[in-house]
Design a protein around this motif. Structure first.
Motif, PDB file in Angstrom:
ATOM      1  N   ILE A 154      35.300  14.307  28.906  1.00 46.10           N
ATOM      2  CA  ILE A 154      34.506  13.911  28.008  1.00 46.10           C
ATOM      3  C   ILE A 154      35.176  12.606  27.071  1.00 46.10           C
ATOM      4  O   ILE A 154      36.167  12.313  27.333  1.00 46.10           O
ATOM      5  N   TRP A 155      33.967  11.865  26.743  1.00 45.45           N
ATOM      6  CA  TRP A 155      34.298  10.457  25.863  1.00 45.45           C
ATOM      7  C   TRP A 155      35.143  10.912  24.555  1.00 45.45           C
ATOM      8  O   TRP A 155      34.824  12.026  24.089  1.00 45.45           O
ATOM      9  N   THR A 156      35.928   9.891  24.255  1.00 48.52           N
ATOM     10  CA  THR A 156      36.536  10.090  22.955  1.00 48.52           C
ATOM     11  C   THR A 156      35.897   8.896  22.174  1.00 48.52           C
ATOM     12  O   THR A 156      35.112   8.070  22.936  1.00 48.52           O
ATOM     13  N   GLY A 157      35.926   8.710  20.822  1.00 50.00           N
ATOM     14  CA  GLY A 157      35.413   7.563  20.015  1.00 50.00           C
ATOM     15  C   GLY A 157      36.463   6.147  20.102  1.00 50.00           C
ATOM     16  O   GLY A 157      36.190   5.156  19.614  1.00 50.00           O
ATOM     17  N   ASP A 158      37.708   6.711  20.760  1.00 53.77           N
ATOM     18  CA  ASP A 158      38.987   5.883  20.561  1.00 53.77           C
ATOM     19  C   ASP A 158      38.588   4.686  21.902  1.00 53.77           C
ATOM     20  O   ASP A 158      38.493   5.119  22.901  1.00 53.77           O
ATOM     21  N   GLY A 159      38.799   3.436  21.363  1.00 54.01           N
ATOM     22  CA  GLY A 159      38.747   2.223  22.336  1.00 54.01           C
ATOM     23  C   GLY A 159      39.996   2.065  23.086  1.00 54.01           C
ATOM     24  O   GLY A 159      41.035   2.591  22.751  1.00 54.01           O
ATOM     25  N   PHE A 160      40.021   1.207  24.081  1.00 56.52           N
ATOM     26  CA  PHE A 160      41.104   0.820  24.917  1.00 56.52           C
ATOM     27  C   PHE A 160      40.784  -0.613  25.570  1.00 56.52           C
ATOM     28  O   PHE A 160      39.751  -0.759  26.069  1.00 56.52           O
ATOM     29  N   HIS A 163      36.884  -3.305  26.971  1.00 63.29           N
ATOM     30  CA  HIS A 163      35.591  -2.653  27.777  1.00 63.29           C
ATOM     31  C   HIS A 163      35.977  -1.301  28.317  1.00 63.29           C
ATOM     32  O   HIS A 163      35.279  -0.891  29.152  1.00 63.29           O
ATOM     33  N   SER A 164      36.767  -0.567  27.297  1.00 61.46           N
ATOM     34  CA  SER A 164      37.124   0.708  28.071  1.00 61.46           C
ATOM     35  C   SER A 164      37.169   1.787  26.725  1.00 61.46           C
ATOM     36  O   SER A 164      37.376   1.070  25.469  1.00 61.46           O
ATOM     37  N   ALA A 165      37.108   2.980  27.058  1.00 62.77           N
ATOM     38  CA  ALA A 165      37.436   4.154  25.849  1.00 62.77           C
ATOM     39  C   ALA A 165      38.331   5.205  26.633  1.00 62.77           C
ATOM     40  O   ALA A 165      38.261   5.226  27.760  1.00 62.77           O
ATOM     41  N   TRP A 166      38.839   6.015  25.707  1.00 65.09           N
ATOM     42  CA  TRP A 166      39.637   7.009  26.028  1.00 65.09           C
ATOM     43  C   TRP A 166      38.852   8.186  26.471  1.00 65.09           C
ATOM     44  O   TRP A 166      37.870   8.567  25.783  1.00 65.09           O
ATOM     45  N   VAL A 167      39.149   8.767  27.594  1.00 63.40           N
ATOM     46  CA  VAL A 167      38.570  10.508  28.123  1.00 63.40           C
ATOM     47  C   VAL A 167      39.592  11.369  28.304  1.00 63.40           C
ATOM     48  O   VAL A 167      40.584  10.855  28.547  1.00 63.40           O
ATOM     49  N   VAL A 168      39.235  12.648  28.320  1.00 59.41           N
ATOM     50  CA  VAL A 168      39.915  13.655  28.531  1.00 59.41           C
ATOM     51  C   VAL A 168      39.385  14.582  29.610  1.00 59.41           C
ATOM     52  O   VAL A 168      38.217  14.884  29.431  1.00 59.41           O
ATOM     53  N   SER A 169      40.133  14.868  30.637  1.00 58.48           N
ATOM     54  CA  SER A 169      39.422  15.860  31.334  1.00 58.48           C
ATOM     55  C   SER A 169      39.840  17.265  31.350  1.00 58.48           C
ATOM     56  O   SER A 169      41.338  17.554  31.316  1.00 58.48           O
ATOM     57  N   PHE A 170      39.279  18.094  31.324  1.00 63.19           N
ATOM     58  CA  PHE A 170      39.374  19.659  31.192  1.00 63.19           C
ATOM     59  C   PHE A 170      39.752  20.266  32.653  1.00 63.19           C
ATOM     60  O   PHE A 170      40.226  21.438  32.702  1.00 63.19           O
ATOM     61  N   ARG A 171      39.526  19.475  33.589  1.00 67.32           N
ATOM     62  CA  ARG A 171      39.583  19.884  35.220  1.00 67.32           C
ATOM     63  C   ARG A 171      41.086  19.754  35.230  1.00 67.32           C
ATOM     64  O   ARG A 171      41.894  20.424  36.053  1.00 67.32           O
ATOM     65  N   SER A 172      41.668  18.523  34.954  1.00 67.24           N
ATOM     66  CA  SER A 172      43.083  18.471  35.339  1.00 67.24           C
ATOM     67  C   SER A 172      43.898  18.261  34.253  1.00 67.24           C
ATOM     68  O   SER A 172      45.244  18.033  34.230  1.00 67.24           O
ATOM     69  N   ALA A 173      43.381  18.061  33.026  1.00 66.22           N
ATOM     70  CA  ALA A 173      44.222  18.085  31.804  1.00 66.22           C
ATOM     71  C   ALA A 173      44.746  16.875  31.639  1.00 66.22           C
ATOM     72  O   ALA A 173      45.954  16.327  31.244  1.00 66.22           O
ATOM     73  N   LEU A 174      43.962  16.021  32.024  1.00 66.31           N
ATOM     74  CA  LEU A 174      44.368  14.479  32.154  1.00 66.31           C
ATOM     75  C   LEU A 174      43.784  13.413  31.108  1.00 66.31           C
ATOM     76  O   LEU A 174      42.420  13.719  30.557  1.00 66.31           O
ATOM     77  N   VAL A 175      44.694  12.651  30.304  1.00 61.21           N
ATOM     78  CA  VAL A 175      44.463  11.863  29.168  1.00 61.21           C
ATOM     79  C   VAL A 175      44.422  10.445  29.718  1.00 61.21           C
ATOM     80  O   VAL A 175      45.563  10.085  29.837  1.00 61.21           O
ATOM     81  N   THR A 176      43.387   9.779  29.863  1.00 57.85           N
ATOM     82  CA  THR A 176      43.257   8.333  30.410  1.00 57.85           C
ATOM     83  C   THR A 176      42.062   7.538  29.799  1.00 57.85           C
ATOM     84  O   THR A 176      41.370   8.064  29.076  1.00 57.85           O
ATOM     85  N   TRP A 177      42.064   6.152  30.176  1.00 61.47           N
ATOM     86  CA  TRP A 177      40.925   5.530  29.724  1.00 61.47           C
ATOM     87  C   TRP A 177      40.097   5.537  30.879  1.00 61.47           C
ATOM     88  O   TRP A 177      40.429   5.523  32.066  1.00 61.47           O
ATOM     89  N   SER A 178      38.726   4.847  30.507  1.00 61.28           N
ATOM     90  CA  SER A 178      37.696   4.783  31.570  1.00 61.28           C
ATOM     91  C   SER A 178      36.889   3.520  31.085  1.00 61.28           C
ATOM     92  O   SER A 178      36.751   3.433  29.771  1.00 61.28           O
ATOM     93  N   ASP A 179      36.340   2.770  32.186  1.00 64.36           N
ATOM     94  CA  ASP A 179      35.410   1.689  31.729  1.00 64.36           C
ATOM     95  C   ASP A 179      34.372   2.102  31.018  1.00 64.36           C
ATOM     96  O   ASP A 179      33.837   3.269  31.305  1.00 64.36           O
ATOM     97  N   ILE A 180      33.710   1.590  30.032  1.00 64.74           N
ATOM     98  CA  ILE A 180      32.871   1.978  29.079  1.00 64.74           C
ATOM     99  C   ILE A 180      31.421   2.036  30.046  1.00 64.74           C
ATOM    100  O   ILE A 180      30.536   2.832  29.750  1.00 64.74           O
ATOM    101  N   LYS A 181      31.224   1.441  31.068  1.00 65.14           N
ATOM    102  CA  LYS A 181      30.113   1.452  32.213  1.00 65.14           C
ATOM    103  C   LYS A 181      30.300   2.768  32.959  1.00 65.14           C
ATOM    104  O   LYS A 181      29.347   2.958  33.532  1.00 65.14           O
ATOM    105  N   TYR A 182      31.422   3.364  32.875  1.00 69.07           N
ATOM    106  CA  TYR A 182      31.432   4.728  33.661  1.00 69.07           C
ATOM    107  C   TYR A 182      30.802   5.924  32.767  1.00 69.07           C
ATOM    108  O   TYR A 182      30.341   5.575  31.820  1.00 69.07           O
ATOM    109  N   ARG A 183      30.621   6.976  33.808  1.00 69.04           N
ATOM    110  CA  ARG A 183      29.826   8.156  33.076  1.00 69.04           C
ATOM    111  C   ARG A 183      30.644   9.357  32.702  1.00 69.04           C
ATOM    112  O   ARG A 183      31.179   9.684  33.739  1.00 69.04           O
ATOM    113  N   ASN A 184      30.579   9.601  31.590  1.00 73.53           N
ATOM    114  CA  ASN A 184      31.476  10.942  31.210  1.00 73.53           C
ATOM    115  C   ASN A 184      30.558  11.709  30.082  1.00 73.53           C
ATOM    116  O   ASN A 184      29.364  11.438  29.909  1.00 73.53           O
ATOM    117  N   TYR A 185      31.061  12.914  30.130  1.00 73.25           N
ATOM    118  CA  TYR A 185      30.174  13.914  29.237  1.00 73.25           C
ATOM    119  C   TYR A 185      30.456  13.657  27.718  1.00 73.25           C
ATOM    120  O   TYR A 185      31.481  12.878  27.548  1.00 73.25           O
TER     121      TYR A 185
END
Length: 193
Positions: A154-160, A163-185
């Motif tokens: 899922i997306w967070t409201g925090d930027g990086f 042109h990126s924002a922070w995302v968190v994966s519940f599948r792998s427990a990964l906290v990382t950033w993603s380009d804002i054009k990528y698609r997350n829940y």
């Protein structure tokens, strides 16, 4: 002798522990204002354990004692987490989307008044990390089964950077950033207290 009543300050206050016989959950306030965060700042957020450091974030889990309560309010499912005082959308978006569309999705949710509230927002990294579990347990995700399993990351409201924002994966427990054009829940949150 005069009958002097003790002042209130002399009477010990009954704590939740005295009443229930168990310790009251520790309340923790998490950051709820958005910021542009560097990788080091994200790796430095409190109340988490890091299993593996990555140059783009980390794998880890929350160290908070959490207490979840699933509720249906006005026909809408929510999950209240008592330690952090947060109310989460139980499922979140059914499809993934770009960051700007995620913000619009939350705005639309507020105009509908999900569960009777109009102050839903994208969570901060700190808030999403508070959901990460240590074990996959029975549901194969690093999040308690009370939540919908569709939102893998899922997306967070925090930027990086720009042109990126922070995302968190519940599948792998990964906290990382993603380009804002990528698609997350999206899994919106609101502050209860």
């Amino acid at each position: 002798g005069q009958n002097i009543l003790p002042s209130l300050s002399d009477v010990p206050a009954k704590t939740e522990q005295d009443i229930n016989g168990k310790e009251a959950p520790k309340h923790v306030k998490l950051r709820k204002t958005y910021r542009n965060l560097s990788v080091l700042q994200v790796q430095d957020i409190p109340n988490k354990s890091i299993w593996k450091w990555k140059k783009w974030g980390f794998y880890g889990n929350s160290t908070l004692e959490r207490e979840y309560e699933e509720k249906t309010i006005k026909g809408d499912k929510v999950v209240i987490e008592r330690t952090t005082g947060l109310m989460w959308h139980q499922s979140g978006s059914s499809s993934h989307m770009e960051w700007e569309n995620a913000k619009k999705w939350v705005k639309d949710l507020n105009s509908k008044g999900h569960a009777g509230y109009q102050d839903w927002r994208l969570p901060t990294v700190d808030e999403v990390v508070s959901l990460l579990e240590l074990d996959k347990k029975s549901n194969n995700f690093y999040i308690v089964p009370v939540f919908d399993k569709n939102q893998l990351y899922i997306w967070t409201g925090d930027g990086f950077l720009k042109h990126s924002a922070w995302v968190v994966s519940f599948r792998s427990a990964l906290v990382t950033w993603s380009d804002i054009k990528y698609r997350n829940y999206v899994r919106p949150v609101r502050t209860v207290r």
